[in-house]
Design a protein around this motif. Structure first.
Motif, PDB file in Angstrom:
ATOM      1  N   SER A 152       0.806  -1.217   0.000  1.00  6.91           N
ATOM      2  CA  SER A 152       0.000   0.000   0.000  1.00  6.91           C
ATOM      3  C   SER A 152       0.842   1.272   0.000  1.00  6.91           C
ATOM      4  CB  SER A 152      -0.941   0.010   1.211  1.00  6.91           C
ATOM      5  OG  SER A 152      -0.188  -0.125   2.404  1.00  6.91           O
ATOM      6  N   ASN A 153       1.916   1.305   0.823  1.00  2.84           N
ATOM      7  CA  ASN A 153       2.689   2.550   0.926  1.00  2.84           C
ATOM      8  C   ASN A 153       4.199   2.348   0.837  1.00  2.84           C
ATOM      9  OD1 ASN A 153       3.170   1.305   3.349  1.00  2.84           O
ATOM     10  ND2 ASN A 153       1.985   2.763   4.570  1.00  2.84           N
ATOM     11  N   ASN A 154       4.633   1.114   0.526  1.00  2.79           N
ATOM     12  CA  ASN A 154       6.055   0.796   0.380  1.00  2.79           C
ATOM     13  C   ASN A 154       6.850   0.905   1.677  1.00  2.79           C
ATOM     14  OD1 ASN A 154       6.253  -0.068  -2.254  1.00  2.79           O
ATOM     15  ND2 ASN A 154       6.552   1.980  -3.085  1.00  2.79           N
ATOM     16  N   ASP A 155       6.151   1.013   2.831  1.00  3.09           N
ATOM     17  CA  ASP A 155       6.861   1.026   4.110  1.00  3.09           C
ATOM     18  C   ASP A 155       7.429  -0.352   4.411  1.00  3.09           C
ATOM     19  OD1 ASP A 155       6.308   3.634   4.479  1.00  3.09           O
ATOM     20  OD2 ASP A 155       4.744   3.368   6.003  1.00  3.09           O
ATOM     21  N   THR A 156       8.565  -0.386   5.102  1.00  6.37           N
ATOM     22  CA  THR A 156       9.179  -1.655   5.496  1.00  6.37           C
ATOM     23  C   THR A 156       8.857  -1.922   6.961  1.00  6.37           C
ATOM     24  OG1 THR A 156      10.974  -1.375   3.919  1.00  6.37           O
ATOM     25  CG2 THR A 156      11.329  -2.939   5.704  1.00  6.37           C
ATOM     26  N   ILE A 157       8.333  -3.109   7.243  1.00  3.35           N
ATOM     27  CA  ILE A 157       7.976  -3.470   8.617  1.00  3.35           C
ATOM     28  C   ILE A 157       8.640  -4.790   8.987  1.00  3.35           C
ATOM     29  CG2 ILE A 157       5.789  -2.222   8.721  1.00  3.35           C
ATOM     30  CD1 ILE A 157       4.352  -4.777   7.978  1.00  3.35           C
ATOM     31  N   PRO A 158       9.041  -4.968  10.263  1.00  5.25           N
ATOM     32  CA  PRO A 158       9.682  -6.214  10.692  1.00  5.25           C
ATOM     33  C   PRO A 158       8.686  -7.338  10.922  1.00  5.25           C
ATOM     34  CG  PRO A 158       9.573  -4.678  12.524  1.00  5.25           C
ATOM     35  CD  PRO A 158       9.020  -3.956  11.333  1.00  5.25           C
ATOM     36  N   LYS A 159       9.124  -8.541  10.628  1.00  2.00           N
ATOM     37  CA  LYS A 159       8.299  -9.737  10.819  1.00  2.00           C
ATOM     38  C   LYS A 159       9.188 -10.876  11.317  1.00  2.00           C
ATOM     39  CE  LYS A 159       5.902 -13.330   8.181  1.00  2.00           C
ATOM     40  NZ  LYS A 159       5.741 -13.919   6.842  1.00  2.00           N
ATOM     41  N   ARG A 160       8.640 -11.701  12.195  1.00  2.00           N
ATOM     42  CA  ARG A 160       9.358 -12.881  12.677  1.00  2.00           C
ATOM     43  C   ARG A 160       8.363 -14.025  12.812  1.00  2.00           C
ATOM     44  NH1 ARG A 160      14.165 -13.150  15.890  1.00  2.00           N
ATOM     45  NH2 ARG A 160      13.923 -10.934  16.444  1.00  2.00           N
ATOM     46  N   ASP A 161       8.725 -15.195  12.338  1.00  2.00           N
ATOM     47  CA  ASP A 161       7.848 -16.370  12.424  1.00  2.00           C
ATOM     48  C   ASP A 161       8.279 -17.267  13.576  1.00  2.00           C
ATOM     49  OD1 ASP A 161       6.324 -15.592  10.281  1.00  2.00           O
ATOM     50  OD2 ASP A 161       7.428 -16.784   8.810  1.00  2.00           O
ATOM     51  N   ILE A 162       7.302 -17.732  14.339  1.00  2.00           N
ATOM     52  CA  ILE A 162       7.563 -18.760  15.345  1.00  2.00           C
ATOM     53  C   ILE A 162       6.642 -19.939  15.062  1.00  2.00           C
ATOM     54  CG2 ILE A 162       8.248 -17.064  17.077  1.00  2.00           C
ATOM     55  CD1 ILE A 162       5.555 -17.546  18.477  1.00  2.00           C
ATOM     56  N   THR A 163       7.095 -21.128  15.343  1.00  2.00           N
ATOM     57  CA  THR A 163       6.281 -22.333  15.182  1.00  2.00           C
ATOM     58  C   THR A 163       5.948 -22.869  16.561  1.00  2.00           C
ATOM     59  OG1 THR A 163       7.421 -22.861  13.114  1.00  2.00           O
ATOM     60  CG2 THR A 163       6.152 -24.622  14.140  1.00  2.00           C
ATOM     61  N   ILE A 164       4.662 -23.102  16.815  1.00  2.00           N
ATOM     62  CA  ILE A 164       4.237 -23.617  18.116  1.00  2.00           C
ATOM     63  C   ILE A 164       3.474 -24.928  17.937  1.00  2.00           C
ATOM     64  CG2 ILE A 164       4.137 -21.313  19.125  1.00  2.00           C
ATOM     65  CD1 ILE A 164       1.067 -21.461  18.904  1.00  2.00           C
ATOM     66  N   ALA A 165       3.433 -25.717  19.000  1.00  2.00           N
ATOM     67  CA  ALA A 165       2.716 -27.006  18.994  1.00  2.00           C
ATOM     68  C   ALA A 165       1.924 -27.125  20.290  1.00  2.00           C
ATOM     69  CB  ALA A 165       3.695 -28.163  18.868  1.00  2.00           C
ATOM     70  N   ASP A 166       0.882 -27.949  20.262  1.00  2.00           N
ATOM     71  CA  ASP A 166       0.127 -28.209  21.490  1.00  2.00           C
ATOM     72  C   ASP A 166      -0.177 -29.689  21.625  1.00  2.00           C
ATOM     73  OD1 ASP A 166      -1.961 -28.725  19.749  1.00  2.00           O
ATOM     74  OD2 ASP A 166      -3.224 -27.057  20.402  1.00  2.00           O
ATOM     75  N   GLU A 167      -1.052 -30.037  22.565  1.00  2.00           N
ATOM     76  CA  GLU A 167      -1.329 -31.439  22.886  1.00  2.00           C
ATOM     77  C   GLU A 167      -2.004 -32.200  21.748  1.00  2.00           C
ATOM     78  OE1 GLU A 167      -2.388 -31.713  27.487  1.00  2.00           O
ATOM     79  OE2 GLU A 167      -3.126 -29.861  26.579  1.00  2.00           O
ATOM     80  N   THR A 168      -2.507 -31.494  20.743  1.00  2.00           N
ATOM     81  CA  THR A 168      -3.095 -32.187  19.598  1.00  2.00           C
ATOM     82  C   THR A 168      -2.016 -32.731  18.657  1.00  2.00           C
ATOM     83  OG1 THR A 168      -3.229 -30.159  18.256  1.00  2.00           O
ATOM     84  CG2 THR A 168      -5.098 -30.653  19.692  1.00  2.00           C
ATOM     85  N   LYS A 169      -0.742 -32.458  19.001  1.00  2.00           N
ATOM     86  CA  LYS A 169       0.420 -32.889  18.204  1.00  2.00           C
ATOM     87  C   LYS A 169       0.411 -32.259  16.812  1.00  2.00           C
ATOM     88  CE  LYS A 169       0.924 -37.270  20.700  1.00  2.00           C
ATOM     89  NZ  LYS A 169       1.019 -38.741  20.603  1.00  2.00           N
ATOM     90  N   LYS A 170      -0.151 -31.065  16.740  1.00  2.00           N
ATOM     91  CA  LYS A 170      -0.146 -30.283  15.508  1.00  2.00           C
ATOM     92  C   LYS A 170       0.664 -29.010  15.729  1.00  2.00           C
ATOM     93  CE  LYS A 170      -2.909 -32.886  12.997  1.00  2.00           C
ATOM     94  NZ  LYS A 170      -2.433 -33.547  11.758  1.00  2.00           N
ATOM     95  N   THR A 171       1.275 -28.529  14.662  1.00  2.00           N
ATOM     96  CA  THR A 171       2.035 -27.287  14.730  1.00  2.00           C
ATOM     97  C   THR A 171       1.418 -26.250  13.804  1.00  2.00           C
ATOM     98  OG1 THR A 171       3.547 -27.909  12.930  1.00  2.00           O
ATOM     99  CG2 THR A 171       4.166 -28.564  15.185  1.00  2.00           C
ATOM    100  N   VAL A 172       1.687 -24.984  14.100  1.00  2.00           N
ATOM    101  CA  VAL A 172       1.217 -23.896  13.255  1.00  2.00           C
ATOM    102  C   VAL A 172       2.236 -22.761  13.333  1.00  2.00           C
ATOM    103  CG1 VAL A 172      -0.137 -22.740  15.054  1.00  2.00           C
ATOM    104  CG2 VAL A 172      -0.789 -22.479  12.656  1.00  2.00           C
ATOM    105  N   VAL A 173       2.371 -22.023  12.246  1.00  2.00           N
ATOM    106  CA  VAL A 173       3.298 -20.891  12.194  1.00  2.00           C
ATOM    107  C   VAL A 173       2.553 -19.618  12.595  1.00  2.00           C
ATOM    108  CG1 VAL A 173       4.744 -19.460  10.702  1.00  2.00           C
ATOM    109  CG2 VAL A 173       4.737 -21.946  10.413  1.00  2.00           C
ATOM    110  N   VAL A 174       3.136 -18.871  13.540  1.00  2.00           N
ATOM    111  CA  VAL A 174       2.578 -17.596  13.980  1.00  2.00           C
ATOM    112  C   VAL A 174       3.531 -16.487  13.535  1.00  2.00           C
ATOM    113  CG1 VAL A 174       1.779 -16.224  15.930  1.00  2.00           C
ATOM    114  CG2 VAL A 174       1.588 -18.723  16.003  1.00  2.00           C
ATOM    115  N   SER A 175       3.020 -15.533  12.781  1.00  2.00           N
ATOM    116  CA  SER A 175       3.836 -14.403  12.326  1.00  2.00           C
ATOM    117  C   SER A 175       3.678 -13.241  13.302  1.00  2.00           C
ATOM    118  CB  SER A 175       3.408 -13.961  10.924  1.00  2.00           C
ATOM    119  OG  SER A 175       3.673 -14.987   9.979  1.00  2.00           O
ATOM    120  N   LEU A 176       4.798 -12.831  13.902  1.00  2.00           N
ATOM    121  CA  LEU A 176       4.820 -11.674  14.789  1.00  2.00           C
ATOM    122  C   LEU A 176       5.221 -10.453  13.962  1.00  2.00           C
ATOM    123  CD1 LEU A 176       6.773 -13.231  17.811  1.00  2.00           C
ATOM    124  CD2 LEU A 176       4.306 -13.214  17.434  1.00  2.00           C
ATOM    125  N   TRP A 177       4.481  -9.357  14.100  1.00  2.00           N
ATOM    126  CA  TRP A 177       4.727  -8.170  13.286  1.00  2.00           C
ATOM    127  C   TRP A 177       5.120  -6.982  14.155  1.00  2.00           C
ATOM    128  CZ3 TRP A 177       4.599  -8.479   7.979  1.00  2.00           C
ATOM    129  CH2 TRP A 177       3.984  -9.623   7.431  1.00  2.00           C
TER     130      TRP A 177
END
Length: 628
Positions: free
Chosen positions: A336-361
């Motif tokens: 939208s405006n060409n601004d640069t913003i920081p991002k970091r991905d973390i992967t988490i898991a729980d008792e369902t034995k599934k993982t998902v990627v969470v993007s922190l902005w």
């Protein structure tokens, strides 16, 4: 002190229907009977308060739902009411007790408390089992009967005590004591006047709109009270202009003279059955420094393997998980405006034995993200509130400006997760929650062979999708495409939102606030789908429609203008019919002319893989044989 119901508790409540503050509420202990869930979401509970002589219908606060679910509050148990109000309910002759704060006193008794066991100098006892007369001692010789000693009468009245307390307070604090502040959990559309004290935890931008009634502006805020309960407040036109600058993110306000209505499930962003509207006559007063507070962060965790139905929806989710991986910080450029913003991905898991990627902005990526990177080898636990569920890799999560991240929180869920991970989780094989899902994000992220139903199953259940969209898989044929329907709309090349013809030339995009020379055409059409059980009209959008029709909307529009012995446009639509497809569909309720209708929307479409289909049918046959 013996655990017993308070004598004449119901009479006390009826005599003081709206205490000035919780400090004015005397000791009120009642027995819970007729406990049952209420509301479409089932997260509120109604009960009857019993003091042995009188009964009163009541509603428990939503923050006590977990106590009911865990079994701490049960039928025949005792609770102490710490704060309450009495409300009139439409079409109900009696008043209802709205409990805003309470605590558990006792597990279930053996039976309902009756008024037989009573004395002018004693309370009503816990277990009304008696064979002999009642003596005035604190404990009777009869087993199971406990008597409540007569309470000393206080010389000063409650009003005198409160008055003295107010005189010792600072002027701002005395001002707040003059009003009755209601917790958000106690509010409902049938209430009279109320005042709330809330912190602004999210503030939207001022938006403009245009409809048949003219042009206007609107903005909304998310409000959180001291207990962590949230509600969304919306302001239109004059109210929006009046309060936009007054509401500042992070500040605390007293608000009154607003109205409540049932929240629109399609657009709500907080966990509340109601939403608030403020008009130009509403009152918003900033709290003094002595009256500010930090809201308690409350969570409603969704297991990782249950995130599918939330994909690309408006409802935000809370998750808790063990950190498996933390990436380095990346720089992302906004379109939208060409601004640069920081991002970091973390992967988490729980008792369902599934993982998902969470993007922190933004700040979460640089502050919390760096902290997680430093302790990643210790597998910390994170609890994250208000996450957007997206489509990347089937299912992905992203933080927003209102998101809250807690590292190794002191929560029962965190302790349980840590125990599981240390004992077996770290040795378990984990799989991504998005693996094996259908390619479309909007599909509810489930396999095309999950939740397979016939069209008749959907059509014969008109209540499907009332609470939130439900997802199914269907195998069927496109039996009819109406050629003279509005099959597409003009869309912005940048954001795909609808554009209008600009004055002079070009197309105006309200979302991007810019004028373009050209635009794209994007499908928005209805097709009739048939299977062995019936047929139904289903809404289809651009990506899925392109797979069905076999060309883009721009290409189909060109065919519409061509001439030939057989109309190329009609021929293209005819070629698209009577082809077998696998559909992932959502079923929701929409309202048209004040009438609720079922809306079926294609979220993903794929050609039939006959080998996979045969395996699926063989499995279904095996299940049928096993059930006989």
């Amino acid at each position: 002190m013996a655990k017993c119901v308070s004598p004449d508790a119901i009479s006390t409540i009826l005599a003081n229907p709206s205490p000035e503050s919780s400090s004015d509420v005397p000791d009120i202990v009642v027995q819970v009977i007729d406990l049952k869930a209420t509301g479409a979401s089932g997260n509120r509970f109604m009960f009857t308060a019993n003091d042995g002589k009188m009964k009163l219908r009541g509603i428990l606060p939503t923050n006590m739902s977990s106590e009911v679910m865990s079994g701490n509050i049960q039928n025949l148990g005792l609770i102490r009411i710490l704060d309450y109000t009495l409300n009139d309910i439409p079409n109900k002759p009696e008043k209802y007790l709205i409990v805003t704060k309470c605590e558990v006193v006792s597990p279930p008794l053996e039976m309902e408390v009756k008024s037989e066991v009573k004395s002018e100098e004693t309370g009503i006892v816990l277990k009304p089992k008696q064979e002999n007369g009642i003596k005035s001692e604190v404990k009777s010789e009869v087993p199971g009967i406990f008597l409540k000693p007569k309470q000393e009468m206080v010389a000063k009245s409650a009003a005198q005590i409160v008055h003295e307390q107010r005189q010792n307070m600072a002027p701002a604090a005395r001002m707040s004591m003059t009003r009755r502040v209601f917790p958000l959990v106690s509010l409902n559309p049938y209430q009279g006047s109320w005042t709330i004290k809330v912190r602004v935890t999210s503030k939207g931008i001022m938006r403009t709109y245009k409809n048949a009634r003219g042009e206007g502006c609107v903005f909304n805020v998310e409000l959180t009270d001291e207990d962590g309960t949230q509600i969304q407040a919306t302001m239109f036109n004059e109210a929006a202009k009046k309060f936009y600058d007054r509401f500042q993110l992070g500040k605390v306000y007293f608000i009154s003279k607003g109205s409540l209505k049932l929240a629109n499930k399609q657009f709500k962003t907080v966990k509340n059955d109601y939403e608030m509207t403020l008009n130009e006559n509403s009152e918003v007063e900033e709290a003094s420094n002595e009256e500010t507070f930090v809201p308690e962060t409350t969570f409603n965790f969704v297991p990782i393997d249950s995130l599918g139905p939330y994909v690309n929806g408006t409802e935000l989710v809370d998750v808790i998980g063990v950190v498996q991986n933390v990436s380095s910080t990346m720089s992302i450029r906004r379109k939208s405006n060409n601004d640069t913003i920081p991002k970091r991905d973390i992967t988490i898991a729980d008792e369902t034995k599934k993982t998902v990627v969470v993007s922190l902005w933004n700040d979460l990526a640089t502050s919390v993200g760096q902290e997680l990177l430093d302790i990643a080898d210790k597998s910390p636990i994170v609890a994250i509130k208000s996450l957007k569920v997206g489509e990347f890799q089937g299912v992905s999560l992203s933080t927003l400006s209102r998101s809250v991240v807690l590292i190794n929180p002191d929560l029962p869920e965190a302790k349980k997760l840590r125990s599981w991970y240390d004992s077996e989780g770290k040795e378990s094989s984990m799989a991504s929650v998005g693996s094996g899902m259908s390619p479309s994000s909007k599909s509810g992220s489930r396999s095309m062979y999950s939740d397979r139903v016939s069209l008749s199953h959907i059509l014969k259940n008109p209540s499907l999708g009332e609470e939130k969209p439900v997802f199914f898989s269907v195998r069927g044929y496109i039996s009819f495409i109406k050629p003279d329907q509005a099959m597409w709309y003009r869309a912005c090349k940048t954001c795909n939102k609808k554009v209008t013809e600009a004055l002079g030339s070009g197309y105006w995009c309200e979302a991007c606030q810019k004028n373009d020379v050209e635009c794209n055409l994007r499908y928005i059409m209805a097709v009739k789908v048939s299977d062995a059980s019936g047929e139904a009209f289903i809404s289809v959008f651009n990506e899925e429609a392109e797979k069905i029709v076999g060309c883009s909307a721009d290409e189909l529009d060109k065919l519409k203008s061509e001439e030939g012995e057989e109309n190329p446009y009609q021929l293209k639509l005819k070629q698209a019919t009577w082809n077998s497809h696998l559909f992932r569909v959502s079923v929701a309720q929409s309202e048209y002319n004040n009438e609720k209708r079922q809306r079926i929307t294609v979220r993903a479409v794929a050609p039939v893989d006959f080998a996979a289909e045969s395996r699926f049918l063989l499995e279904e046959i095996t299940k049928m044989r096993a059930s006989k």
